[in-house]
Design a protein around this motif. Structure first.
Motif, PDB file in Angstrom:
ATOM      1  N   VAL E 103       0.778  -1.062  -0.692  1.00  5.50           N
ATOM      2  CA  VAL E 103      -0.164  -0.164   0.048  1.00  5.50           C
ATOM      3  C   VAL E 103       1.458   1.299   0.084  1.00  5.50           C
ATOM      4  N   GLY E 104       1.889   1.338   0.851  1.00  2.00           N
ATOM      5  CA  GLY E 104       2.603   2.802   0.922  1.00  2.00           C
ATOM      6  C   GLY E 104       3.410   2.659  -0.624  1.00  2.00           C
ATOM      7  N   ALA E 105       4.006   1.614  -0.608  1.00  2.00           N
ATOM      8  CA  ALA E 105       4.820   1.677  -2.533  1.00  2.00           C
ATOM      9  C   ALA E 105       4.138   2.247  -3.272  1.00  2.00           C
ATOM     10  N   THR E 106       2.494   1.370  -3.154  1.00  2.00           N
ATOM     11  CA  THR E 106       1.369   1.916  -4.846  1.00  2.00           C
ATOM     12  C   THR E 106       1.410   3.094  -4.254  1.00  2.00           C
ATOM     13  N   ALA E 107       0.852   4.069  -3.270  1.00  2.00           N
ATOM     14  CA  ALA E 107       0.278   5.416  -2.895  1.00  2.00           C
ATOM     15  C   ALA E 107       1.663   5.871  -4.048  1.00  2.00           C
ATOM     16  N   MET E 108       2.592   5.571  -3.707  1.00  2.24           N
ATOM     17  CA  MET E 108       3.858   7.024  -3.501  1.00  2.24           C
ATOM     18  C   MET E 108       4.056   6.739  -5.137  1.00  2.24           C
TER      19      MET E 108
END
Ligand SMILES: Nc1ncnc2c1ncn2[C@@H]1O[C@H](COP(=O)(O)OP(=O)(O)OP(=O)(O)O)[C@@H](O)[C@H]1O
Ligand SMILES: Nc1ncnc2c1ncn2[C@@H]1O[C@H](COP(=O)(O)OP(=O)(O)OP(=O)(O)O)[C@@H](O)[C@H]1O
Ligand SMILES: OC[C@H]1O[C@@H](O)[C@H](O)[C@@H](O)[C@H]1O
Ligand SMILES: [Mg+2]
Ligand SMILES: [Mg+2]
Lengths: 257, 291, 360, 257, 360
Positions: E103-108
Motif C-alpha cells: 500500500v505504501g509503495a503503490t501510493a507513492m
C-alpha cells in the motif's frame, strides 16, 4: 509392439538409503488387466508413483502408448490418458462429494470467462449421483464435506472419480481395502466393465480372491524387485504366496531379491 | 466543552511530553474534557479519528499530524462539519489556505537540524579541525518527515562554506531507537575508520551511539555527538560530558497552547492563525536550565 | 545402537546414502553470504580492498576482524533469544505474534523495579515508583519480568489450548494488549537509569552469552526430553498426539509459557543493554524472530525444525546487517536487499533439499 | 453382571442432519472377542469414536468395567484401560517409528525432571524392533519418518503400538485393511494371543474369513442401527451378508432399519 | 435440486437439522458488540445517556446517527478491500504479509502520476516528475498502480508456486522490499496535490462503494466460478488438487496477483482519500486485513472461509473503533480492549460452532 500400452525399462527409485524400487521391467498390453501383489513395503505404490509422475524416478524409462514419457507431475499423466486411484486417495477434505468427483475437470458454463467461468453445479450433482450409484455406496448427504465421510465412502468417491472418465490406462492402488462386502463386489463389477470395454488396468491388491477373479496376469513384487510374472491360468493362490514370501522366485528373475 | 485530539504516535518520546503538557493544562481548566486518540503513525487512521470525533459531536479538534501533507483532507472534513480544528507541533501543508475556524501552533523542523549541525560545526572548528573532519549521520525513521527534514538540514549545513570541511563517511537509519543505534555504531566501529563527529536525528540514537563508543573504549572528548529533543536522559549524558549538542523545543508549551487556541475557536473568538514556537539550542553551558 | 541399520524384516538400509541434515544447507547459505561480502569488499571501488571478516589493518591479535565477529552475533542475540522460544511454538504447529510487544511491556515493567536513586548525584529524573523501589537487588526485576512473561504465555497458551482459537488470533490479540500495557504503564514516558547490577546483565558480550547458553539448553530440551518430543508430535499431527494420550492442552500452555518467558528475558537483557526502557521497544521483533526460525529450517506447518537451525538463521541476519553497513549500502536499498536475501536464503535451502530428495 | 467389561445403552450420535448412530445397545463380556460388521457408512467407526471419547455422544450411556463413564477425550479412555487402533491410525507423520510406537508413554530417564525428563531412546528402539517383529512387517529403516512408510507399514506400526501395552479392552477398527497376506496372518496371530490371555476385543472388519476365524460373536450394523447379534456357531457368511444388506433383520431388532 | 436430500443408497438426510453457516455467528457477535456500546452509553455516568447508533440530538433526518453509520464502515473500507484479496490467499492455504507495505509503495508511485501542475495558482511544491506528468487523466495513475500491484503479486505467487518456499517467507521478503521501494521512491518525502479527477476516487463515501462493490464481485468469484472452487481445493489439500489435475502453480500466481492488485487498488483509494502519499502508509494493514478475514471465519490452515464472513469481520473492527471513541475510552486502554475483543469474537464463534457440531 503396437499393442503394448505401457512398458517400463529398468525403472528404479531410491529414497536416500532406501532402495524402494529396483530395475523394474514391466509390460502391459492393450486391453489387458494385470494385478500387482507383494508384501507391505514391497514397492508397489512406489512403482505407481513413478509411472504417474507423482515423483521423479532415480533411473529407468517409461514408455506409454508407444512414446517415451517423462511426466513432470500427475497432471501430465492424466492428460496423457492415465487415470489413477492412489492409495492415499487424493481427496480435498473441505470440499463436498461432487466437488471432489469433478476436481480438475469441472463442468462449466460461460467458458469465455476463462479462469472465472461459472460452475454448473446442477449438472455435476446429477452426474455424481449416477457415478456413485455404480459403486453401491451409501451416503446420506453428498453435500457434506469429504472429511465427514467414512473410510469406505471416501474410497468410493475416489473410485467413482476414476471410473467416470474414459482413459487409455486405469491404475487402482488397493481400491477395495476399506470397502464393505457389497461395495467391493460393485467395484469389481466396475472393473469387469472396463475389461469388457477393452480398457487396460493395473490393479494393486492384497486380496487373492479378487485378483484370481478379475485379472489376466499377476506380477509379484518383493523387496523392490519384480520376482514373478504369472498368467492366471498357470498359477494359484498358494503358488503366488510362495513368490510373495520369497519361497520361490520366477525363472527369468533369478538373482532378484 | 469536549475537545478531541489525535496524536501521531503515543509511544513517541517527544510527543509524550507534548501530550503531558495538554493533560496537565486540561486539569487546570473547569468543565473541559479532552479525549485523546493515538493515530499509530497511520495517516488514514488519523483522518478516520477526526470523522469519529465529528460523529461524537465534539466542540473542537486538535491534530498532531502523522503526515503534514495529509492535512488538507482533514481540514476539509472539519470545515464541512463546522468543527474548529487546531494543528499542533507539525506544520500543516495547507497553511496558506486554512479554512475559517482553523489554526496551528507548531514549530519548524528546519531549525532543529540546522541548530544542531551548525553547533557541531562550530565545536569542531574550535577544536582546530577545520582542516577536515569526518563523521556519521544517523537517520530517524525514513518514512518520518522530521527525520527527513533534520537530515536535510545537516546536508545544508555541511554544504555551507563555513562547514564544508565536514564530510560524512556514511549515513544509515536507526529508526529513532537507542538499541538500533548501538548496533549500528558498533558496526561502523568494526570497520576501524577514524571519525570526529556523530550527528543523530534524535537524542535516543545519540545516546545509543555514545554507549557503543564507550563500550569500545573511545573517549567522548575526541568525538562531537549531537542529538535533538533535550530529553532527561540526554541532559544527564550532557552533564556527564558525553553528549555535546542537543536542541530543545517547548513541547509542553505547544500542547497547552493548542488547547487554549481550540477553546477560543470553539467560543467563536478571534485567534492568531499561526503560533510559531522556536527550537532552542542546548549545550553543556545552558543544560541546567532545561533539567 | 547407532551401529545397526535400524531395519526390520531382513531389509538392509544403506546408511551412507542417507540425506544430510537440513542445517547443513543453511550453513552453506551463511558461508555464501559471507563470501559475497568479502568479494564485494575487493570489487567495489570505494571499499579500497577492505575485508569483511579479516583484519587487514592489524588491529587484532588474530587474523580476524574480531570487532566484526562480535557485532555480527551481538546484534542478533536479543531477537535470537526470542527466536529460540518461537522455534518451539512453531514446531508445535503454532505461531507467536505477541513476542515483540511483550518485549516492550516487560522492559517497562522490569526497568521500574531496577532504577537507582541517584543519577550523577542528582535524584533520578525518571523515577516510576517511590523510595521503596530504588536500588533493589537485581533478582527482583528479573523475577518480576519472568513472572510477567510466564503470565502472558499462560494466557496465550490457555486460549489456544482450551478455546481452540487459532494461535495467530490469540497472539495477535495479545500483541495489542501488550502494546497497550507498555504504553499505559507510564503513559508513554521512557524509564531509565538502572542500578549497576541490572546494567551488568546486558553489558558488553553478555547478550551473546545468554543467547548461546539458552540455545544449548533449548537444544537439549527439544532433542532429548519428553517436552521436545511431544512438541514435535503435536506439530506433526495434533489429533494423533491427542489420541495417543498426550495431554495436548497442558503441553501447549507450557510451550507458550516458555516462549513468553524467553521473550521477557530478552526484554530484560535489552533494557539492561540500552540502560532504558521504552514502550515502542521490540517493534517487529516477532516478525524477525519468526523469520530467523524459518530461515533456519523450521516449518510453519509444524513438526519440523531445530534449535541449531534457528541459531544459524539468526546468524544469517547478523551477517546481512553487518554486511550492509560494511559495504555502506544506501539505507533505502538495505530493506530491499534484506528482503531479497531472506527469500534467496530460503529458496537456496529448498533447492538443495529437493536435489537431496531426488538423489539416488 | 460382574463379567461385563463394556456395555452401551441407547448410544446415539447425530452429525447435524446425519443420524450416524441410533440407539445402540451393546454388551461385551470379559475375555470375549466380538466383530462388528456392516456396510460402509453403517456407523461402525462412529460407534468406536463414541466409546473412546474421541467425540461427545448425542445421547446414551457407556458403562465400562462396571462404571458409567464419560470420557472427555481419548486420553481418558486410554487411562481407563482401552487401547484402540483407529481407522485413521493416529500417527505423527514427522516422527519416526519408535517415536510413534511410544507416543504418549515414552520410556524415560531422570524422571524427577518432570516434563523435561530425558528419553531413553536406546530402550525404545530395542522394544520397537521386538514389537514390530510380531506383526511380520518389513521396514528398511525404523528411523525414517512415518510419512515415508507404505500404507501397510503404517498400519503395522499402529497395531504394534496397541499390542505392546496391556489393557482391559482392545478395539481395532479395520486393522488389516491395508496389510499383505503375510502381515495379515501375523496380526491375526496377535489377536489370537490376546484371546489366549483373556483380553477382550472389539474387531471392526469387512473380511468375512477373518471374522469367522477369529471371533466369538458378530454384531451387524446397518444404517446406524444394530440389526443382528449372532454367535459364530449359529451363523455363516451368507447369513451375515443377508443382515448386512438388509435382506434379514434380527428378531430382537425388529423395527430397526 | 435444492428440494432433494442429496443422499444416495436410500439414506435420508434431515435437512432441517443441518448446521447454520458460520457467518451467522459473526453476525451475532457484531450485534452483541453494538448492544454493549448502546448499554454503555446509557450506563456510564459521563456519557449522559448518549446513544451509539441512534440520533438523540436530532442532528439527522432519520432516527440514526448517520455520521456514525457512515464512519463505521468508511474507516474499514480500505483495509477491507485488502482483506477481500487476503481472504482468497488464506483460503488457498497461503498468507500475504506484503499487503501493508505494498500500500505504501503503490501510493507513492500512483500519486506521482496524479499530481496537478498548479496548487492554488502556485507550482506544485511536491512535484516528483517534470512537466509531462502533471494533470494526467485519472486512468493513468490507476493503471500504473494496478500494474505495479499485479507485478508484485506475480512475483509473490511465482516464488511460492515454483520455488515452494513458505508464503510467510516470500511475502515477508516482499514486505521489506516494498517498504524499501516506498522509501526510495522519493527518499522519504511525501507526494501530494493530486488532480481533481484522482481526488474523486476516494472522496466521501467512495471507499465504501468500492469495498462493497468488490466484495460482491469477489463473492461471486469465490462461490460460483472455477477460480473460487480451485482456491478452496488447493487450500483443503494441495497434493490432492495437484493429483486431480489442477494446475496448482498457475492458480497460485493468479491468487496472489488478485490479492496484490486489490491492495494496490486500496492504495489508490487511500491516497486519493487523504490527498497525499507517504511511504509509511499502510503500516500494520497486513495484520488487520488478516485479522478481519480470520474473525470472519476464514481458517488459517486453508480451505475454509467466505467473502461475506470477511465483510462482517471488517464491520467488527469498524464498530469497535468507533465505539471506543464514542465511550471516550482512554487510548492506552483502546489497544488492550481491541486485543481482548478480537480474541473474544473468535472465541465466541468457536464456542457456537462446537455447540452446533455436538447438537443432536
Ligand atoms: N518418501 C519416502 N522416503 C523414504 N522411504 C520411502 C518413501 N516412500 C516409500 N518409502 C519406502 O519404500 C518402500 C516401498 O514403499 P511402497 O509404498 O511402494 O510400498 P507398497 O508396496 O505400496 O506397500 P503397501 O502394500 O504397504 O502399500 C517402503 O519400505 C517404504 O518405507
Ligand atoms: N463428522 C461427521 N459429520 C457428518 N457426518 C459424519 C461425520 N462422521 C461420520 N459421518 C457420517 O456418519 C456415517 C457413519 O460413518 P462411520 O465412519 O461410522 O461409518 P463406518 O461404518 O465406519 O464405515 P466404513 O466401513 O466406511 O469405515 C456416514 O454416513 C458418515 O458419512
Ligand atoms: O516522530 C518521532 C520523532 O519525533 C521527533 O519529534 C522526535 O524528536 C524524535 O525523537 C522522534 O520521537
Ligand atoms: Mg502401497
Ligand atoms: Mg469406519
Amino acid at each position: 509392439m503396437a499393442d503394448i500400452i505401457l512398458e517400463t525399462q529398468g525403472l528404479t527409485k531410491h529414497y536416500g538409503g532406501v532402495h524402494a524400487l529396483n530395475d523394474a521391467n514391466f509390460k502391459l498390453e492393450k486391453g489387458e488387466h494385470v494385478a500387482i501383489m507383494g508384501d507391505n513395503g514391497a514397492g508397489k505404490s512406489t512403482f505407481v508413483r513413478q509411472i504417474t509422475g507423482v515423483e521423479q524416478r532415480t533411473s529407468g524409462k517409461v514408455i506409454f502408448d508407444g512414446q517415451e514419457v517423462n511426466f513432470a507431475g500427475p497432471l501430465d499423466a492424466r492428460e496423457a490418458g492415465i487415470e489413477t486411484v492412489f492409495q492415499t486417495l487424493a481427496l480435498a477434505d473441505a470440499l463436498d462429494v461432487p466437488d471432489n468427483l469433478f476436481l480438475g475437470r469441472e463442468k462449466t458454463k460461460w467458458d469465455w470467462l476463462g479462469p472465472f467461468k461459472f460452475l454448473d453445479y446442477k449438472a455435476m450433482r446429477a452426474d455424481t449421483l449416477a457415478a456413485l450409484e455404480k459403486t453401491g455406496v451409501k451416503i446420506p448427504n453428498i453435500r457434506n464435506t469429504i472429511q465427514n465421510m467414512s473410510g469406505g465412502q471416501r474410497q468410493c468417491v475416489a473410485i467413482a472419480r476414476t471410473a467416470s472418465f474414459h482413459s487409455k490406462l486405469t491404475i487402482m492402488d488397493e481400491p477395495t481395502a476399506a470397502l464393505g462386502v457389497q461395495e467391493t463386489s460393485q467395484v469389481e463389477n466396475i472393473i469387469r466393465t472396463l475389461k469388457d470395454q477393452g480398457e487396460p488396468l493395473i490393479l494393486v491388491s492384497h486380496n487373492m480372491r479378487q485378483v484370481m477373479d478379475l485379472v489376466d496376469r499377476i506380477v509379484v513384487f518383493r523387496r523392490g524387485r519384480i520376482v514373478a510374472n504369472l498368467r492366471k491360468e498357470e498359477t494359484d493362490g498358494q503358488d503366488i504366496v510362495a513368490y510373495i514370501t520369497g519361497a520361490k522366485t520366477g525363472a527369468e528373475f533369478e538373482g532378484a531379491a | 466543552q469536549n475537545i478531541g485530539a489525535s496524536i501521531a504516535r503515543f509511544d513517541d518520546n517527544g510527543l509524550t511530553i507534548m501530550r503531558n503538557g495538554m493533560t496537565d493544562h486540561i486539569a487546570t481548566l473547569d468543565g473541559v474534557e479532552l479525549q485523546m486518540e493515538d493515530a499509530q503513525d497511520d495517516v488514514a487512521r488519523q483522518l478516520d479519528q477526526i470523522n469519529n470525533f465529528i460523529a461524537s459531536g465534539v466542540d473542537a479538534i486538535i491534530v498532531n499530524a502523522v503526515d503534514t501533507n495529509a492535512t488538507e483532507a482533514m481540514s476539509n472534513a472539519a470545515a464541512a462539519a463546522g468543527v474548529p480544528l487546531v494543528y499542533v507541533n507539525r506544520q500543516p501543508i495547507n497553511m496558506d489556505t486554512l479554512p475559517e475556524g482553523q489554526a496551528f501552533v507548531a514549530s519548524n523542523e528546519i531549525e532543529s537540524g540546522t541548530l544542531q549541525a551548525f553547533q557541531i560545526c562550530r565545536n569542531l572548528r574550535a577544536e582546530g579541525k577545520s582542516g577536515g573532519a569526518t563523521g556519521y549521520l544517523m537517520n530517524g525513521q525514513l518514512s518520518n518527515q522530521a527525520a527527513v527534514q533534520r537530515s536535510k538540514d545537516v546536508y545544508d549545513v555541511i554544504g555551507m562554506d563555513m562547514c564544508n570541511f565536514m564530510t560524512l563517511i556514511d549515513e544509515q537509519t536507526a529508526n529513532w531507537s537507542r538499541d538500533e543505534a548501538q548496533d549500528l555504531m558498533t558496526n561502523w566501529l568494526s570497520s576501524g575508520e577514524e571519525f570526529d563527529f556523530v550527528i543523530a536525528n534524535n537524542d535516543e540514537m545519540a545516546i545509543g551511539a555514545i554507549q557503543a563508543m564507550k563500550a569500545n573504549g573511545i573517549s567522548m572528548d575526541d568525538v562531537q555527538v549531537g542529538g535533538v529533543d533535550a530529553t532527561p536522559d540526554a541532559l544527564v549524558a550532557m552533564t556527564a560530558g558525553d553528549m555535546d549538542v542537543t536542541v530543545f523545543q517547548d513541547l509542553a508549551g505547544q500542547g497547552a497552547g493548542s488547547i487554549d487556541t481550540a477553546l477560543a475557536l470553539a467560543a467563536g473568538e478571534e485567534v492568531d492563525k499561526t503560533v510559531f514556537i522556536p527550537f532552542i539550542l542546548v549545550t553543556p553551558e545552558n543544560a541546567a536550565e532545561f533539567q | 545402537m547407532s551401529e545397526t541399520s535400524h531395519g526390520i524384516g531382513g531389509l538392509t538400509y544403506d546408511r551412507k546414502k542417507r540425506s544430510l541434515p537440513g542445517e547443513v544447507n543453511i550453513f552453506f547459505a551463511l558461508i555464501l553470504i559471507v563470501a559475497v561480502f568479502e568479494v564485494l569488499g575487493q570489487v567495489l571501488p570505494y571499499m579500497n580492498g577492505q575485508s569483511f571478516l579479516f583484519d587487514t589493518q592489524d588491529r587484532f591479535d588474530t587474523i580476524f576482524n574480531e570487532a566484526r565477529l562480535r557485532i555480527i552475533i551481538l546484534q542478533v542475540s536479543i531477537i535470537g533469544i526470542i527466536a529460540l522460544g518461537v522455534t518451539q511454538v512453531i514446531i508445535s504447529g503454532g505461531i507467536d505474534l505477541s513476542s515483540g510487544p511483550l518485549v516492550g511491556a516487560t522492559a517497562m515493567i522490569v526497568m521500574s523495579f531496577a532504577q537507582t536513586e541517584l543519577v550523577n548525584g542528582n535524584p533520578n529524573p525518571k523515577a516510576v515508583f517511590g523510595e521503596w523501589a530504588f536500588d533493589l537487588p537485581v533478582l527482583i526485576p528479573v523475577v518480576v519480568g519472568l513472572l510477567f512473561g510466564a503470565m502472558i504465555g499462560a494466557i496465550n497458551g490457555s486460549l489456544i489450548a482450551y478455546t481452540r482459537i487459532p494461535p495467530f488470533i490469540a497472539t495477535l490479540g495479545m500483541f495489542l494488549i501488550c502494546r497497550g500495557i507498555a504504553q499505559a504503564w507510564t503513559r508513554g514516558q521512557p524509564v531509565s537509569f538502572p542500578t549497576e547490577g541490572f546494567a551488568a546483565l546486558g553489558k558488553g558480550m553478555m547478550p551473546v552469552f545468554w543467547f548461546l547458553g539458552i540455545a544449548v539448553l533449548m537444544h537439549v530440551i527439544m532433542r532429548y526430553t519428553l517436552h521436545g518430543k511431544h512438541t514435535y508430535a503435536i506439530g506433526s499431527n495434533e489429533d494423533a498426539a491427542r489420541m495417543s494420550g498426550i495431554n495436548v492442552n497442558r503441553h501447549k500452555v507450557r510451550v507458550y509459557m516458555i516462549a513468553s518467558m524467553l521473550a521477557a528475558f530478552a526484554a530484560i537483557v535489552l533494557s539492561s543493554k540500552n540502560l532504558t526502557a521504552q514502550s515502542g521497544m521490540g517493534i517487529f521483533y516477532e516478525l524477525y524472530a519468526i523469520a530467523m526460525a524459518v530461515i533456519g529450517g523450521v516449518s510453519l506447518t509444524g513438526g519440523r525444525g531445530s534449535i541449531p537451525g534457528t541459531v544459524l538463521g539468526a546468524m544469517v541476519f547478523g551477517v546481512i546487517q553487518s554486511g550492509f553497513t560494511y559495504i555502506k549500502l544506501d539505507a533505502f536499498y538495505q530493506l530491499m536487499a534484506m528482503g531479497a536475501i531472506i527469500i534467496a536464503a530460503v529458496v537456496l535451502d529448498k533447492v538443495r533439499q529437493e536435489r537431496a530428495a531426488s538423489r539416488s
